[in-house]
Design an enzyme around this catalytic site. Structure first.
Site: not given
Length: 526
Positions: A57, A65, A68, A90, A92, A95, A448, A452, A468
């Site tokens: 396809t 998906c 089938r 490409r 789907c 899905c 510190w 962070y 810390d």
């Protein structure tokens, strides 16, 4: 198609019982038998980690998906959507790969690739080429392409192109935006290129992909887009963290929503974020330039840590007996990001030696005094009124009028001057170590604060403030002995590369902590 009853027990167990921490390494080997079993059983653990191309396809799908299952000999497997698309498949339409969790940041073992992906998401290839991106990361262009092939299965250019296509496809499906605005909002430089790309991929113009003609009128410059994440997600913990630090006039947390003012490219607007069904968040954007949408989405994903893989991170951290019960109690804990590096750095300096509420109140004064007010069309009755002050404005202002210590005011002013001179200071670079060195060279930034900022703004998953006080208290042993920073740093080696998440689990364990509810260590004072 092979008969699964004839598969070896080893292959069957490999596909069925593989620990989450091994999934990514396994997929890099692309064991066709186990991958086929994953798509045959619609194994949700592989969503975002595996994409299947169907040769008959020309379509690529998610492993979940509902279509089938194709024959074994007609499929090929890819570690990323970009790899599948670069191979000529490409997306789907059923899905919809564009709404699968984006786990590319956590795939593989290359920190260079992780940083490159972050820069690409933020537009790093929109105005530059691969060589420029590689230079920023401190590697050669050839090496960067090789690393991408190894860890992502596609070139950097293909990753950037796939992101644009998938975002455009999502906007076509989920919004009533005109096609010209979809092109700009998804990062295409021209409508012509946008149309050509979709004709090449789908054999039809982009407008033909819109399943329904939405006749509803939208507010000018506003739209909603849903962003996926991989569950679990501790939304309450995220909002609690952001609520405690919400800057008056700039941010609001109410109920289950987060709202704030934003400024990009000289324009300003407002965003709101709320949880949505099917493991997604709904982001409503009011902004006059839809071309800024990719940047806005990238920042939202950063703030809410949407690219994290909690299963992989949690499984690794749970190997340490001291962290295992914390991970089990908060399996969806994320590292909250920051909308803007300068804003975060100012907050950190303001918070030195005072409580979080006191620092937040002081930031509110800063915003009222030096922040630009929102245009009347953007203001609302719920408290959003100003933008956070720009660095250039703070650099030329006298902060002593806010009633804060002179040394701290001078540190913020000097920081603003440094940011005005080099706006790229808070961009991800070659390594975490390099980032810490660069941050510590800024006025008012100690170890510190640098760690962070690396955690929340640079999105470094291995950043770890070993000195810390809250972390040292949390690691106190049964005899009441608290480790030294050096001992904690040594202990944290087993938590790599997810030490930032280990820190969040320790902070969330109920131990009073300066970053979450109290004072920041006075050693951070300017």
């Amino acid at each position: 198609m092979p008969d699964f009853r004839e598969l070896s027990r080893a292959s069957a167990r490999k596909a069925r019982d593989m620990p989450c921490t091994m999934v990514d390494d396994f997929l890099m080997d692309m064991d066709r038998t186990a991958c086929y079993r994953a798509i045959s059983t619609r194994d949700i653990r592989f969503d975002g980690r595996l994409f299947v191309g169907v040769k008959t396809t020309g379509i690529y799908c998610r492993p979940i998906c509902p279509a089938r299952t194709p024959k074994f000999e007609n499929v090929s497997f890819y570690a990323s959507a970009a790899a599948a698309q670069e191979a000529g498949f490409r997306p789907c339409l059923r899905c919809r790969p564009e709404v699968s969790p984006d786990l590319a940041f956590w795939r593989g073992s290359s920190n260079t690739v992780s940083r490159a992906l972050a820069l690409i998401e933020s537009g790093g290839l929109d105005g530059d080429d691969v060589e420029g991106l590689a230079n920023w990361l401190g590697v050669g262009g050839r090496q960067l392409r090789r690393l991408f092939r190894q860890h992502v299965g596609a070139s950097p250019i293909a990753v950037a192109q796939t992101r644009r296509v998938l975002l455009a496809k999502q906007l076509i499906h989920e919004t009533p935006l005109p096609m010209a605005e979809v092109a700009l909002a998804s990062g295409f430089n021209s409508v012509r290129r946008f149309n050509e790309t979709f004709l090449e991929l789908f054999g039809r113009p982009p407008a033909a992909l819109r399943r329904s003609r939405d006749k509803t009128r939208r507010e000018a410059g506003a739209l909603s887009v849903r962003l996926p994440y991989r569950p679990p997600y501790d939304w309450d913990a995220m909002l609690s963290f952001l609520s405690a630090r919400a800057i008056p006039g700039v941010e609001i947390v109410a109920g289950d929503s987060y709202r704030r003012t934003i400024a990009i490219g000289g324009k300003c607007g407002v965003i709101s974020v709320v949880p949505a069904p099917k493991n997604r968040i709904d982001v409503r954007v009011r902004f006059p330039e839809m071309a800024a949408l990719p940047q806005i989405i990238a920042r939202v994903r950063r703030v809410f840590d949407l690219a994290a893989d909690p299963d992989t991170i949690g499984a690794h951290l749970a190997l340490d007996p001291s962290l295992a019960p914390l991970v089990a109690a908060r399996p969806g804990l994320r590292v909250p990001g920051a909308w803007d590096g300068f804003e975060l750095a100012v907050r950190a300096i303001f918070g030195q030696q005072i409580t979080v509420p006191a620092a937040t109140k002081l930031l509110g004064k800063l915003v009222q005094a030096f922040g630009d007010p929102l245009p009347p069309a953007m203001t609302d009755s719920e408290g959003l009124s100003h933008l956070f002050p720009f660095a250039a404005r703070i650099a030329s202002s006298n902060l002593a009028t806010l009633g804060m210590p002179g040394a701290r005011a001078m540190a913020v002013t000097s920081l603003a001057q440094a940011i005005s001179a080099d706006p790229a200071i808070f961009s991800r670079g070659a390594s975490l170590e390099d980032a810490i060195v660069k941050l510590r060279a800024l006025p008012g930034i100690g170890e510190w604060t640098a760690q962070y900022i690396a955690m929340r703004e640079l999105r470094e998953p291995d950043a770890f403030p070993a000195a810390d006080i809250g972390l040292l208290r949390a690691m106190t042993d049964g005899e009441g002995r608290r480790p030294s920073p050096a001992e904690l740093l040594t202990r944290s080696e087993r938590w790599r590369p997810w030490r930032a998440y280990a820190a969040l689990h320790l902070w969330a364990a109920g131990v009073p902590h300066p970053a979450l509810s109290g004072k920041i260590d006075e050693r951070e004072a300017a």
